[in-house]
Design a protein around this motif. Sequence first.
Motif, short mmCIF file in Angstrom:
data_model
loop_
_atom_site.label_atom_id
_atom_site.label_comp_id
_atom_site.label_asym_id
_atom_site.label_seq_id
_atom_site.Cartn_x
_atom_site.Cartn_y
_atom_site.Cartn_z
N HIS A 42 -52.22 3.27 33.49
CA HIS A 42 -51.56 2.08 32.93
C HIS A 42 -51.44 2.16 31.42
N ARG A 88 -44.85 -3.49 38.30
CA ARG A 88 -44.67 -2.13 38.83
C ARG A 88 -43.94 -1.24 37.82
N ALA A 89 -42.94 -1.81 37.18
CA ALA A 89 -42.18 -1.04 36.19
C ALA A 89 -43.09 -0.61 35.04
N ARG A 106 -46.32 -0.13 35.18
CA ARG A 106 -47.22 0.91 35.70
C ARG A 106 -46.50 2.26 35.71
N ARG A 107 -45.25 2.26 36.15
CA ARG A 107 -44.48 3.51 36.18
C ARG A 107 -44.28 4.06 34.78
#
Lengths: 187, 257
Positions: free
Chosen positions: B48, B205-206, B208-209
């Motif tokens: 992260h 989520r974005a 995290r990516r």
Amino acid sequence: MLADGHIPEGDLCRSRTDADVGATLADVLARELTGYVVFEPQGSILLGDDERAVVTFEAGVPVLAYHPGSDAGGAAALDALTGELFHAELYELPASALAAAHRVDEFRVAPTAPARRLAGDDALVERTRAAAPDERVSEEDAPSAVEAFLADTEGIEAIREEARAEARSRAAEWGLTGQLDDSEEGH
Amino acid sequence: MVEAFAVASGKGGTGKTTSTLALGMALAERYDVTVIDADTGMANLLFHTGLDDADVTLHDLLLAERDVPVSAAVYDRFGMSVVPCGTSLTAFESADPGLLRDVVAELAADTDVLLLDSPAALGSKSAVLPIVLADRIVVVLQPTVPSLSDGLKVQEYARSYGTETAGVLFNRARPDEDVDAVADQAARYFGGTTLASVPESDAVRAARRAGEPLLAHAPGDPAADAFHEAAAALDVRAGDAAGVADRFRSAVVPDRP
């Protein structure tokens, strides 16, 4: 702004000062109002328009809530209406004029949520539930599994006791007994 | 001044790491914040924070004969000091969880707020150590029965060690969930305050990516706003850094069983 953009201006049918939310909801239910109520906290003329909140109704039953000041909708918007007296204005509108706004799911509230959370009046909650269409009662208002779980105080106490006992026996297993906060052991 | 919080949940998938970093970044506007990935068995924080390739991690500090200083595993990221944990199983197996207290003690001496991203489990000594060592816990919950049930368990474990609850954070709330009503009911059982209700968000989520904390990746997202609200509601208590460090050092945590 939802109130400005999607709900057309209705016909003012009642305006009251020093209104408490419960009395206003009861009035709306008795009138079977289709339209909306603008709640403005007393004294908000000094605060500007930001403190107003809008609740819409179909046949006296709450459908959605919106607080433009915080852009909060649904249950969050109800928080803006907690525990104060308001200047309440009731506006009437044809149901068709509300249809677009009522499709905004995140602003919708359970039919009895305003009465339950803001009025704390069980009789009013029951009357509202009785007046609500069946599909709204069954879909939105049945006590959820979570609510049932949290209402079961004995069940919760059992979980906590079990966890305490488990924490103690595991502490012994891991050599952490000395870290336990236990006056009996002279911590 | 220092207070150490363990961010705990009991159950996986509540967004604990996201919450730890979001609270950390929001608190970093007012405090000197250090975030430690204390989930030594399932490290996550590094992904992260863009620290996937970190050479030195907490694992290296938990070796009985470590050859690196604590500072070698501290990375300045996003306005915080970040101590990631590695993902190697071998490193995990050779790490001594008991040494965590020394590491925490050293880090506590030099920061205002310590956040320990804690394991989503209670089944091992390394999993409970963060809540044993922390001053207070922040419980991350979802408005579901399993999450609330596990959150209650974590709280009782923590209380058994004298670690009270600073607050609960409802995370990943869906629009159809009446979280406020659940939070009102849950407040009877949980200590501290309800810090915030954080909406489920694609931005999480974005982020995290992208290898960034939510507050860096999508600072204007409603979830980010809610985390700011949570951080503002958290009453960080002034403590004496030296006192905290001493307390950690004197904690009688013997070698692993």
